[in-house]
Scaffold this motif. Structure first.
Motif: not given
Length: 332
Positions: A100-108, A149-158, A187-193
């Motif tokens: 569910p955490y696929v988000w191509p807008r954050s894949q660069t 490291a604590t289980g969160s995906y970028s773009s879904f940090t909330k 939930t956001d526009d972060t792109t880490f990992l």
């Protein structure tokens, strides 16, 4: 910057034959599994040779010698964590869920997707083979994403990594209407990992990241997709392409225990870690004899706490184009 511009141009000039990815929740047919299993076994020798070449090349840079064997090979280092690579590493199973955490807008397009995230440094050393010919595949765009490291995906940090996904959907009043790759939960526009990079003329590529952590009901894993005939948008995200493989790659339990005992992973105490044996998706990725477990060595040849290198060879079927929309991708 010049290399980035060159690769962007190459992607934009690629063929425009298009098949977009969507969610996949069911196992492939038995006939498909048997066919691909046969291809994977036939390519075992080529997989081992590709692993050997990549390892030998890296060791040569460090002034170390590689001694080749028949089914495995050993590396002469001072105290390697793992000193044997198997020929069966690795051919991904037929396409399984993107999650569910696929988000191509954050894949660069980039070779380092760390973005300063804390964790043990990890370099993925990846080889890609054509399962039909057992030959290396050039210019396949390899697409990776995983949690921090604590289980969160970028773009879904909330979205809490400690709350079961079904409960998250219920809290958002989304139940029967949820569809992987279609329903927008970001939930956001972060792109880490998250990052993508194409294979070179030898079918090889590298990606720098960190060792993933874990979240509820899932073992430690990295999502990976392979795209051929890919086209990039001006911002470096994928616009279109043929998605020919989707899967997840894993860390063996012995190494997972060692790594998760280190900071910052050990501080994630809110939930218990799910092992590979307990993980529901791991069974999908290993069906038909596939082996999606990465072979690791300590980057310094001594201590995995200082960083690891993960070797994996991915076999793909370029004729098996997956269809569906690219969730969140810009219009082509």
């Amino acid at each position: 910057m010049q290399l980035l511009q060159t690769l962007l141009a190459a992607g934009l000039l690629a063929s425009t034959a298009v098949a977009h990815p969507g969610g996949h929740d069911v196992l492939p047919s038995m006939s498909d599994i048997q066919r691909r299993s046969g291809l994977a076994k036939r390519c075992a020798g080529a997989v081992g040779e590709m692993n050997r070449k990549r390892w030998a090349k890296r060791q040569a840079k460090r002034g170390l010698e590689a001694r080749a064997g028949n089914a495995t090979f050993e590396i002469a280092t001072e105290a390697p964590y793992y000193d044997v690579l198997q020929n069966d590493t690795c051919v991904l199973a037929p396409t399984v869920t993107e999650g569910p955490y696929v988000w191509p807008r954050s894949q660069t397009l980039r070779q380092d997707m760390t973005e300063g995230q804390p964790g043990i440094p990890m370099t993925l050393d990846v080889g890609v083979l054509d399962m039909a010919t057992c030959e290396p595949l050039e210019n396949v765009l390899m697409d990776f994403w995983h949690c921090n490291a604590t289980g969160s995906y970028s773009s879904f940090t909330k979205l809490s990594p400690n709350t079961a996904f079904a409960d998250l959907l219920e809290a958002m009043n989304i139940t029967d209407s949820f569809e992987i790759g279609v329903t927008d939960l970001h939930t956001d526009d972060t792109t880490f990992l998250r990052g993508m990079w194409p294979t070179d003329s030898n079918g090889m590529m590298e990606m720098k990241t960190i060792v993933p952590g874990f979240y509820i009901q899932r073992s430690i894993h990295i999502h990976v997709e392979a795209h051929t005939d890919w086209v990039l948008a001006p911002n470096g995200t994928i616009s279109s392409g043929n998605r020919v493989s989707t899967g997840q790659i894993y860390i063996n339990e012995t190494l997972s225990q060692q790594l998760m005992a280190l900071e910052p992973y050990v501080s994630h105490t809110q939930i218990n870690r799910t092992t590979n044996d307990e993980d529901s998706v791991f069974d999908q990725d290993t069906v038909g004899g596939y082996n999606p477990v990465i072979d690791f060595v300590a980057e310094d040849g001594v201590d995995v706490a200082n960083g690891v290198i993960g070797y994996i060879t991915i076999g793909i079927d370029t004729t098996d184009i997956q269809t569906g929309s690219i969730s969140g991708a810009p219009a082509s």
